[in-house]
Design an enzyme around this catalytic site. Structure first.
Site, PDB file in Angstrom:
ATOM      1  N   ASP A 170      11.244  50.331 -15.024  1.00 30.78           N
ATOM      2  CA  ASP A 170      11.803  50.555 -13.486  1.00 30.78           C
ATOM      3  C   ASP A 170      10.534  50.467 -12.521  1.00 30.78           C
ATOM      4  O   ASP A 170      10.501  49.782 -11.512  1.00 30.78           O
ATOM      5  CB  ASP A 170      12.377  51.800 -13.442  1.00 30.78           C
ATOM      6  CG  ASP A 170      13.745  51.842 -14.056  1.00 30.78           C
ATOM      7  OD1 ASP A 170      14.036  51.122 -15.080  1.00 30.78           O
ATOM      8  OD2 ASP A 170      14.526  52.747 -13.603  1.00 30.78           O
TER       9      ASP A 170
ATOM     10  N   ARG B  40       7.453  67.802 -10.011  1.00 33.33           N
ATOM     11  CA  ARG B  40       7.638  66.866  -8.675  1.00 33.33           C
ATOM     12  C   ARG B  40       6.883  67.173  -7.466  1.00 33.33           C
ATOM     13  O   ARG B  40       6.348  66.239  -6.750  1.00 33.33           O
ATOM     14  CB  ARG B  40       9.155  66.875  -8.326  1.00 33.33           C
ATOM     15  CG  ARG B  40       9.940  66.036  -9.542  1.00 33.33           C
ATOM     16  CD  ARG B  40       9.131  65.061 -10.363  1.00 33.33           C
ATOM     17  NE  ARG B  40       9.947  64.388 -11.217  1.00 33.33           N
ATOM     18  CZ  ARG B  40       9.481  63.890 -12.430  1.00 33.33           C
ATOM     19  NH1 ARG B  40       8.362  64.124 -12.776  1.00 33.33           N
ATOM     20  NH2 ARG B  40      10.421  63.054 -13.074  1.00 33.33           N
TER      21      ARG B  40
ATOM     22  N   ASP C   5      15.607  63.928  -8.792  1.00 32.93           N
ATOM     23  CA  ASP C   5      14.140  63.580  -8.514  1.00 32.93           C
ATOM     24  C   ASP C   5      14.085  63.115  -7.146  1.00 32.93           C
ATOM     25  O   ASP C   5      12.988  63.050  -6.338  1.00 32.93           O
ATOM     26  CB  ASP C   5      13.452  62.770  -9.666  1.00 32.93           C
ATOM     27  CG  ASP C   5      13.088  63.593 -10.829  1.00 32.93           C
ATOM     28  OD1 ASP C   5      13.071  64.697 -10.486  1.00 32.93           O
ATOM     29  OD2 ASP C   5      12.679  62.950 -11.829  1.00 32.93           O
TER      30      ASP C   5
ATOM     31  N   SER D 294      16.602  58.263 -22.126  1.00 37.41           N
ATOM     32  CA  SER D 294      15.300  58.472 -21.292  1.00 37.41           C
ATOM     33  C   SER D 294      14.556  59.768 -21.505  1.00 37.41           C
ATOM     34  O   SER D 294      14.983  60.851 -21.742  1.00 37.41           O
ATOM     35  CB  SER D 294      15.641  58.055 -19.651  1.00 37.41           C
ATOM     36  OG  SER D 294      16.356  59.233 -19.187  1.00 37.41           O
TER      37      SER D 294
END
Length: 411
Positions: free
Chosen positions: A15, A95, A124, A180
């Site tokens: 990605d 994050r 996210d 993932s």
């Protein structure tokens, strides 16, 4: 005129590799790739060369592991944060640190925007952007997955793989990825793909290879292992008598927890954006630390202070999960948490055995536990007169008796 600069949160996966090239072409911009080393280990191998080969003009790979442990994991664990009773917030707490460093780089490089590869359906995107807004409101955010143009170009992984091949982008990907992952010092998460079926048994023997940080509890050692963790003001400072900084403490606890199959969680959680999502997590060291910290608090924290702090756990956990780490309300809560931890000092002994963390003793120089008062034998301190309990009970029973009388009259 100089080209616009964009700082991209870059992982090196399919990605973000596609996004790097797409941003460069679409915005005719200079792309600065940024990767935070927060404990991904071998995932970082070859990342700089890959980013440069994909078109990045500059690459930052910053070792943030110590800051992550000291300024993010430890304060969160002092707060007893646990999302929906199970999740130790491993992805969520990483994050704000990534967002913080991204905007620092953007300011240093004169970039006008930051970009990320988070999808428009996940948490996210919210975390990156809310945390960035709280500390750098002047910097704009580009989220390609929310742009129709990008989604039209890449409706699926097959199109992304074809784009990578045609543009010479060095990525390794298959069209059928089973799930993932997201890994850091605190945990690793698994989601999507086969895990989108909540009836899929991730703990089945045939799925053992999925887990990276811990052995299957059934395969863990048949003998328990005892460890001792020393705390000072709510922070773990020593393991089995060895003084350790936060980073090394987390690494050591991860090794121990992984060895004994500790810290696996399989849950369906509520995303901030509104949908439910199934996630499987491994948090071996964090699970040990969370349990040890709670044990330490049990003997050192005042009852009403603990009750007040515990009443805020859900609020605090939601703030972390939803992306409000730098929000004023989280900072205010943290000040209360810090005050609550000033006497949380001493040593906890734990037994690690086949996925379990079992309390095996606790002691503290500032313990609030007094065996002379708590004893069922004669109290040598004369601090507690059992006869006093009668009045205590009568006063607390008064409203119950009044309510019961009213209810009986109305029957």
């Amino acid at each position: 005129m100089a080209k616009e600069k964009i700082v991209l949160a870059y992982s090196g996966g399919l990605d973000t590799s596609i996004i790097l090239k797409w941003l460069k072409e679409t915005y005719d911009a200079e792309i600065i790739a940024f990767t935070a080393d927060i404990g991904q280990k071998e995932e970082l191998d070859g990342l700089e060369a890959k980013a440069l080969a994909t078109g990045a003009s500059k690459v930052y790979i910053d070792d943030l592991r110590e800051e992550f442990a000291k300024d993010f994991i430890y304060p969160m664990f002092q707060a007893g944060a646990l999302y929906e009773g199970q999740y130790l917030l491993g992805t969520s707490i990483a994050r704000p640190l990534i967002a913080k460093r991204m905007v620092e780089i953007a300011r240093a490089e004169g970039a006008t925007a930051i970009a990320h590869g988070a999808t428009g359906k996940g948490n996210d995107q919210v975390r990156f952007e809310l945390n960035a807004a709280a500390i750098a409101p002047e910097i704009k955010v580009i989220a390609p997955w929310r742009l129709q143009e990008f989604r039209d170009t890449f409706p699926g992984r097959a199109e992304m793989i074809a784009y990578a091949e045609s543009h010479g982008i060095p990525v390794t990907a298959s069209a059928a990825k089973p799930y993932s992952t997201d890994r850091n010092l605190l945990h690793i998460s698994y989601e999507s793909g086969v895990l989108e079926d909540p009836w899929f048994d991730a703990s089945a023997p045939e799925n053992k290879d999925m887990f990276l940080l811990s052995v299957d509890p059934e395969d863990a050692p048949n003998e328990p292992e005892y460890i001792e963790i020393e705390f000072a003001q709510g922070n773990a400072i020593a393991l089995n008598g060895e003084q350790l900084e936060p980073l090394r403490m987390m690494e050591k606890l991860n090794e121990l927890g992984g060895k004994h199959g500790i810290g696996r969680v399989d849950m369906v959680e509520n995303r901030f954006v509104g949908m439910k999502s199934r996630g499987v997590y491994e948090t071996p060291g964090g699970t040990i630390l969370f349990t040890a910290h709670r044990k330490m608090e049990s003997i050192t924290m005042d009852r009403e202070v603990m009750s007040l702090r515990d009443s805020l756990i859900t609020r605090y956990s939601n703030l972390v999960y939803n992306g409000f780490w730098f929000a004023p309300e989280r900072l205010a809560l943290q000040a209360l948490v810090t005050e609550s931890q000033k006497n949380v000092s001493g040593t906890v002994r734990l037994k690690l055995y086949k996925g379990n963390v079992i309390g095996a003793g606790v002691k503290s120089p500032v313990s609030l536990y007094n065996p002379d008062i708590a004893t069922m034998e004669a109290d040598p301190t004369q601090s507690y007169d059992q006869a006093d309990a009668a009045g205590f009970i009568r006063l607390n029973a008064l409203r119950l008796k009044v309510s019961a009388g009213v209810n009986q009259q109305n029957k």
